[in-house]
Enzyme design. Structure first.
Site, PDB file in Angstrom:
ATOM      1  CB  THR A   1      10.398  16.232   8.252  1.00 27.27           C
ATOM      2  OG1 THR A   1      11.629  15.425   8.613  1.00 27.27           O
ATOM      3  CG2 THR A   1       9.406  16.474   9.621  1.00 27.27           C
TER       4      THR A   1
ATOM      5  CB  SER B   1      16.545  14.850   2.660  1.00 27.71           C
ATOM      6  OG  SER B   1      17.118  15.243   4.062  1.00 27.71           O
TER       7      SER B   1
ATOM      8  CB  THR C   1      15.219  20.161   6.474  1.00 25.92           C
ATOM      9  OG1 THR C   1      15.276  19.235   7.505  1.00 25.92           O
ATOM     10  CG2 THR C   1      13.938  20.859   6.209  1.00 25.92           C
ATOM     11  CG  ASP C   2      18.440  15.944   8.229  1.00 22.86           C
ATOM     12  OD1 ASP C   2      18.242  16.667   8.772  1.00 22.86           O
ATOM     13  OD2 ASP C   2      18.163  14.554   8.342  1.00 22.86           O
TER      14      ASP C   2
END
Length: 340
Positions: free
Chosen positions: A27, A71, A104-105
């Site tokens: 992101t 990610s 971030t995932d």
């Protein structure tokens, strides 16, 4: 080609430490597509760097654009590629530290992979963003600036891989994403942050003591699956993983590390076929322990040869197992990795 941004006089700039930003996507590298009306990969590491001109007060920043993917696309092959890039960069004596920009995932998984497989005392700081670059309150620039400040802090050495978002510094082993959209999403459960990036300085309040190094010796890692335990689970997913060639299976068990009878039977079958079975838990905090003696309880799982993951989440227990399985190991040796 390396890209450097500096606004200070040349002589002063030349004396600053070098920090390398390895961009992988996420992101933090996305903008709203006018046609899709949704965030998509759009900006490079250089583009991100231009949002923080004041970073030149702290370091000479070089950029390496390794990839630009969500990610969610990260896997063992991409982790190996990233690890090699980080190791090669840190080997340069003039480099003070490495920043990895990332979605971030799966950020916590990548951080733990690097923490385990990258040796040395230089900091590796992973950052992401919960808001994309089209949003007015885009959090990427602050996280990038903070990461650079951490990399040049003398107190950041020997801390391993860290995640730095929202002014907070977390250790790779402990940290997890706790909220789908809040900027204060990464937390370390019972153990808390390593430190914070304040207006005037970078402050560390503790050090990650439970660190270990597992050298990366292969260009391809074994197939390791995660199988959840839930009310009514029947073990078929374990058998499917075994039939699919899994060399290891992490069980996302209940409580202290317990399963029902069908799962217990499937675990026994897997271990009998020389598949490593590691017991973790779906509970966010606390260790798994071989306590209960009912069929499927932790004590009975230990008796049939299962390994217990201490307090590692299922996804991090899998990361450790991916690296540990590079060499043939006995159950006792594998258990020792999780006990460190």
């Amino acid at each position: 080609m390396a890209f450097s941004l500096f606004l200070s006089p040349l002589s002063a700039w030349a004396e600053l430490p070098v920090v390398v930003l390895i961009a992988t996507g996420g992101t933090i590298a996305m903008k709203i597509d006018p046609v899709k009306k949704a965030p998509v990969p759009a900006i490079s590491g250089e583009d991100l760097l231009t949002t923080v001109p004041e970073i030149a007060e702290f370091a000479r920043i070089e950029v390496q654009n390794l990839s630009n993917v969500p990610s969610d696309y990260m896997d063992a092959a991409r982790w190996i590629e990233l690890q090699k890039a980080v190791v090669a960069t840190l080997a340069r004596p003039e480099v003070a530290g490495v920043i990895v920009s990332h979605g971030t995932d799966t950020l916590e998984e990548t951080a733990y992979f690097l923490d385990l497989s990258v040796a040395g005392d230089k900091p590796v700081v992973l950052i992401g963003a919960q808001r994309n670059a089209s949003e007015k309150d885009f959090d990427g620039p602050r996280n990038l600036l903070n990461a650079a400040r951490i990399c040049v802090s003398p107190d950041a050495t020997n801390k391993g891989a860290m995640i730095a978002l929202n002014n907070q510094i977390n250790a790779a082993r402990d940290v997890t994403k706790t909220h789908t959209s809040d900027v204060e999403t990464f937390k370390s459960g019972d153990f808390g942050f390593l430190g914070v990036v304040d207006n005037d300085q970078v402050l560390f309040y503790r050090a990650p003591l439970r660190r270990q190094h597992i050298p990366l010796t292969r260009d391809e890692l074994s197939y390791v699956e995660i199988v959840p335990m839930y009310g009514g689970a029947d073990g078929r997913l374990i058998r499917a993983a075994v039939d699919g060639g899994a060399k290891g299976i992490v069980i996302e068990a209940l409580g202290w590390g317990n399963v029902n009878i069908p799962m217990y039977e499937a675990i026994k079958e897997a271990i009998a076929k020389d598949v490593v079975v590691v017991i973790s838990t779906r509970v966010p905090n606390g260790r798994v322990l071989p306590v209960y003696g009912f069929q499927g309880g932790g004590s009975t799982l230990k008796e049939v040869g299962a390994v217990f993951a201490d307090n590692l989440s299922p996804q991090k227990a899998r990361i450790l197992l991916l690296l540990a399985l590079q060499e043939p190991l006995k159950v006792e040796q594998l258990q020792a990795y999780y006990d460190r």
